[in-house]
Design an enzyme around this catalytic site. Structure first.
Site, PDB file in Angstrom:
ATOM      1  CB  CYS A 115      17.755  32.654 -36.643  1.00 49.44           C
ATOM      2  SG  CYS A 115      19.420  33.361 -36.547  1.00 49.44           S
TER       3      CYS A 115
ATOM      4  CB  CYS B  81      20.820  30.592 -35.540  1.00 45.84           C
ATOM      5  SG  CYS B  81      20.400  32.288 -35.152  1.00 45.84           S
ATOM      6  CG  ASP B  82      18.608  27.425 -36.594  1.00 45.57           C
ATOM      7  OD1 ASP B  82      19.465  27.235 -35.709  1.00 45.57           O
ATOM      8  OD2 ASP B  82      17.466  27.853 -36.342  1.00 45.57           O
TER       9      ASP B  82
END
Ligand code: NDP
Length: 306
Positions: A133, A136-137
């Site tokens: 992701c 997200c990261d």
């Protein structure tokens, strides 16, 4: 007979449960084998609104569960084995343990799993530099070197998102041609921070407690090479958990549940879908939660007008 059964216990399922319970539908939520969904497998979640310092994924899901229970949702740790949704008045849900649940309406919120390479080293370094992701990261990789695996739209989107933080992004694709749409491919190919390694697959992720590189093999020559990097983003597509619905619900070519425009309605009256099982594009917890809200409101409307 149940008024509403929710299948799935990720952000979509629990949000649907919170709304449905507060609308006095007394929902039954079948939580499956992985209560809390994918978020329970991550560590820190930094992009869910309301948590300025970030929140542990497991804790976030536990709070959602408590909130759903507070308003009267019944939660059962049951795995659904098959369904018969064809009878408009009585949908049947067959549980692995042998019980059958009958319901007037159903919300499917069974999620999707990222497709991984399947390497032991990849598994070992998940959350330590291996991610599926980028949204997200990506921010954890400021001024670092990262590789993105895959050649579809997700890989291009991830590569571009990563250029906002990373020093260098290398896309590694198993063919010499991208699967991504023309516009996305061109954007990535023209981005000077992104370079491409063609005809190569990752055979090992390197590093003890964090990623230090990947070992790749050229699929034509067999030649092996090490690419030094701090992170590996896997973008090989997602596998929606929709197998048990495929004879009854309309799915797209990747297996995601098709929805009627701007709603959570499936092709069967009284059956609604929410979250990653019906979302090939965004796949974010907050988006799944929003879809769960929509499904509960649609179910409430459906039950009221029956
Ligand atoms: P796709 O299935 O389109 O692409 C997956 C990619 O991963 C392919 O390039 C495939 O290679 C590669 N791959 C799969 N398995 C392996 C493996 N074991 N080893 C190496 N490579 C592998 O998935 P996406 O998630 O990219 O897209 C899914 C759908 O969502 C598409 O319809 C896409 O258009 C859509 N989408 C749209 C977006 C947008 O419009 N903004 C953003 C993201 C997705 P190969 O090409 O050789 O098969």
């Amino acid at each position: 007979m149940e008024k509403l059964v929710i299948i799935g216990s990720g952000p979509a399922g629990f949000t649907a449960a919170i709304y449905a319970a507060r609308a006095n539908l007394q929902p039954l939520l079948l939580a499956g084998m992985l209560p809390g969904g994918l978020l329970t497998q991550t560590t820190e979640v930094e992009n869910f609104p309301g948590f300025p310092e970030g929140v542990n994924g497991f804790e976030l899901m536990f709070k959602m569960q408590q909130q759903a229970e507070r308003f009267g949702t019944r939660i059962e740790m049951e795995q659904v084995e098959k369904v018969d949704l064809t009878d408009i008045n009585c949908k049947k849900i067959f549980l692995a343990g042998g019980n059958v649940i009958e319901a007037e309406s159903v919300i499917v919120a069974t999620g999707a799993q990222p497709r991984w390479l399947g390497l032991e080293s990849e598994e070992h370094l998940k959350n330590h530099g291996v991610s599926a992701c980028a949204v997200c990261d990506a921010a954890f990789f400021r001024d670092k070197n990262v590789v993105v695996i895959g050649g579809g739209d997700s890989a291009m989107e991830d590569a571009m998102a990563l250029t906002n933080f990373a020093a260098k992004v290398t896309v590694i694709h198993r063919r010499n041609e991208l699967r991504a749409s023309k516009i996305m491919a061109e954007r990535a190919l023209n981005n000077e921070k992104i370079n491409f390694i063609w005809n190569a697959t990752v055979i090992e992720v390197l590093g003890e407690d964090h990623v230090t590189g990947v070992k790749i093999r050229n699929v034509e020559t067999g030649e092996e090479q090490i690419v030094a990097c701090d992170g590996m983003f896997v973008a090989l597509g997602h596998i929606p958990a929709t197998e048990i619905f495929k004879e009854q619900l309309e799915l797209d070519e990747h297996g995601f549940i098709k929805l009627e425009a701007s709603s959570s309605r499936t092709n069967i009256a009284g059956v609604f879908a929410a979250g990653d099982c019906a979302d090939p594009v965004y796949r974010q917890a907050i988006h799944a939660a929003g879809m769960g809200c929509r499904a509960a409101l649609d179910a409430e409307h459906y039950l009221r007008n029956r």
